[in-house]
Design a protein around this motif. Structure first.
Motif, short mmCIF file in Angstrom:
data_model
loop_
_atom_site.label_atom_id
_atom_site.label_comp_id
_atom_site.label_asym_id
_atom_site.label_seq_id
_atom_site.Cartn_x
_atom_site.Cartn_y
_atom_site.Cartn_z
N LEU A 64 0.83 -1.20 0.00
CA LEU A 64 0.00 0.00 0.00
C LEU A 64 0.87 1.26 0.00
CD1 LEU A 64 -2.84 1.29 0.27
CD2 LEU A 64 -2.62 1.00 2.75
N LEU A 65 1.93 1.24 0.77
CA LEU A 65 2.81 2.41 0.87
C LEU A 65 3.44 2.80 -0.47
CD1 LEU A 65 4.56 1.50 4.23
CD2 LEU A 65 3.11 3.49 3.86
N ARG A 73 7.20 7.28 3.66
CA ARG A 73 7.79 7.02 4.98
C ARG A 73 6.89 7.54 6.10
NH1 ARG A 73 13.80 9.09 5.21
NH2 ARG A 73 13.61 8.17 7.29
N PHE A 74 6.30 8.68 5.88
CA PHE A 74 5.42 9.30 6.88
C PHE A 74 4.22 8.41 7.19
CE2 PHE A 74 1.69 12.00 7.75
CZ PHE A 74 2.14 12.72 8.86
N LEU A 75 3.67 7.76 6.17
CA LEU A 75 2.44 6.99 6.34
C LEU A 75 2.64 5.61 6.95
CD1 LEU A 75 0.61 7.76 2.97
CD2 LEU A 75 -0.08 8.51 5.24
N ASN A 360 3.62 15.03 13.61
CA ASN A 360 3.85 13.74 14.26
C ASN A 360 3.06 12.66 13.51
OD1 ASN A 360 3.60 11.44 16.05
ND2 ASN A 360 4.37 12.75 17.69
N ALA A 361 3.77 11.73 12.90
CA ALA A 361 3.12 10.74 12.04
C ALA A 361 2.23 9.77 12.81
CB ALA A 361 4.19 9.94 11.28
N GLU A 377 -5.61 15.58 2.40
CA GLU A 377 -4.74 16.02 1.31
C GLU A 377 -4.04 17.35 1.55
OE1 GLU A 377 -5.34 17.22 -3.30
OE2 GLU A 377 -6.97 16.13 -2.33
N MET A 378 -4.46 18.10 2.58
CA MET A 378 -3.79 19.38 2.79
C MET A 378 -2.37 19.21 3.34
SD MET A 378 -3.81 20.23 6.23
CE MET A 378 -3.85 21.97 5.97
N MET A 379 -2.03 17.98 3.71
CA MET A 379 -0.63 17.66 4.02
C MET A 379 0.09 17.30 2.72
SD MET A 379 -0.92 15.35 7.48
CE MET A 379 -2.31 14.32 7.00
N ASP A 380 1.41 17.28 2.77
CA ASP A 380 2.19 16.94 1.58
C ASP A 380 2.25 15.42 1.40
OD1 ASP A 380 3.78 17.16 -0.66
OD2 ASP A 380 5.66 17.41 0.46
#
Length: 408
Positions: A64-65, A73-75, A360-361, A377-380
């Motif tokens: 999925l990543l 990496r964040f997700l 903070n993820a 979606e407002m995050m990168d």
């Protein structure tokens, strides 16, 4: 004045999901959703041709990543807490069953986005979540609590907030977030189609190829899948996915460059040249215009023969070596000059937004402003087409709500 416990800024997928999850944890809380327009869940309504591509049948988190050009990496930590499996369970628990199509996309079994919208509206009614339309937030500051100023001059107070304003944002609209210590990565479009300079190919508009590969010239990334020729250029899932992976680079080049298409991706130029000997032997007496061994649409096959200056009544055995080489190049590395893009409105996504290094993820809270959370979606973060952007909306909204629930 007693502050509102929680305010969610943005009435889209992530904002609704965050508000509902928070109400599940604290049914007695005062929770408000602020939406600047006069309608909510707009992207949910139009996604997937009005069917709502809720998520993707991708239970393996590591797989999925790989569907996110930005935010992989964040997700990782987030998806191990809430991903496809949990999404399916949540919707099933709330009366919405999903079905999977052969390409992995998942839709409500009704094939109607209204099913998702009504589910959400029913939940906010159940929990008495206050929905305010035409509530345009122009500034947020923090003292003891958050002070939210609306365009009409009204001020609201909240203990904790979640910003879920979606994509298509201009960086200058986010200045109040920067004042709260959050860096903004300049937003540019993702998930779009390509306008071509050569108009000959657009005479084939409507022709679809089930399996082709496409590459932005100079970039290593290759996407493979269905392609569609349109009256403006090249579209289809493979093209739209490529635009996501190359969104930043294409923006820097002002959407001018070239794409290369391999109409027969099981071959490259060298392997097709070797296979050609078999074609000449097996099909030698057949007219090349009537016998296309690649299962390409006949209109495309005729067009490529014309480009190679091969008459369609030419026998396979009589194709000259120079003509053969030109046709092989057209089949495996067909090059088109790109001048501009066309927004794929249903799936429009923004590359850019709040810089992930400041979030903070594990729970979507700002590292510089405690109590401030982000969702969607407002995050990168952005995914390719296929339900992946909605999956991020559900995941980030769920995690933000869990953490907001601890701050009350």
């Amino acid at each position: 004045m007693q502050p509102t416990k929680a305010i969610i800024i943005g009435g889209g997928a992530a904002g609704f999901f965050c508000a509902i999850r928070l109400a599940e944890l604290h049914p007695d809380w005062d929770i408000q959703i602020l939406e600047k327009s006069n309608k909510v869940l707009s992207k949910v309504k139009v996604s997937g041709g009005g069917r709502c591509n809720v998520t993707h049948a991708c239970p393996d988190v590591e797989n999925l990543l790989q569907k996110y050009p930005r935010g992989t990496r964040f997700l990782k930590k987030a998806f191990y807490q809430f991903a496809t499996k949990e999404t399916i369970q949540w919707f099933a628990h709330n009366g919405v069953s999903l079905h999977t199509e052969k390409d992995g996309r998942m839709f409500p079994t009704t094939n109607n986005s209204e099913t998702i919208i009504q589910c959400f509206l029913k939940k906010i009614d159940q929990y008495k979540i206050k929905l305010r339309l035409q509530a345009d937030v122009v500034d947020v500051t923090k003292e003891k609590d958050f002070i939210i100023r609306l365009a009409n001059g009204e001020q609201l107070h909240a203990t904790t907030i979640c910003v879920a304003t979606g994509g298509m944002l201009k960086a200058d609209k986010l200045q109040w977030l920067e004042k709260l210590g959050n860096d903004i990565v300049a937003p540019v479009p993702s998930l779009f189609t390509f306008n071509v300079a050569e108009k000959n190919i657009t005479t084939l508009m409507g022709v679809a190829v089930d399996n082709a590969s496409i590459q932005w010239k100079g970039n290593k990334h290759v996407e493979q899948g269905p392609l569609l020729i349109t009256h403006w250029g090249i579209s289809g899932p493979a093209a739209i996915k490529l635009s996501a992976w190359c969104a930043r680079e294409m923006a820097l080049e002002n959407y001018e460059g070239a794409i290369q298409i391999n109409w027969v991706p099981t071959y490259n130029a060298q392997s097709l040249k070797m296979e050609w000997l078999n074609f000449r032997t097996d099909l030698g007496k057949r007219e090349i215009g009537n016998k296309n061994p690649f299962a390409l649409p006949q209109r495309l096959w005729q067009y490529l023969l014309q480009e190679a200056k091969i008459l369609p009544n030419t026998k396979w055995a009589d194709v000259k070596s120079a003509e053969q080489n030109v046709l092989i190049q057209l089949l495996t590395t067909y090059t088109l000059t790109i001048k501009g893009k066309t927004t794929f409105k249903e799936e429009f996504v923004t590359c850019g937004g709040v810089d992930l290094s400041g979030i903070n993820a594990a729970h979507m809270e700002s590292k510089t402003c405690p109590g401030l959370h982000f969702a969607g979606e407002m995050m990168d973060v952005d995914g390719i087409t296929g339900g992946f952007n909605f999956q991020h909306a559900w995941t980030s909204g769920w995690l933000a709500a869990n953490h907001m629930a601890e701050l009350g």
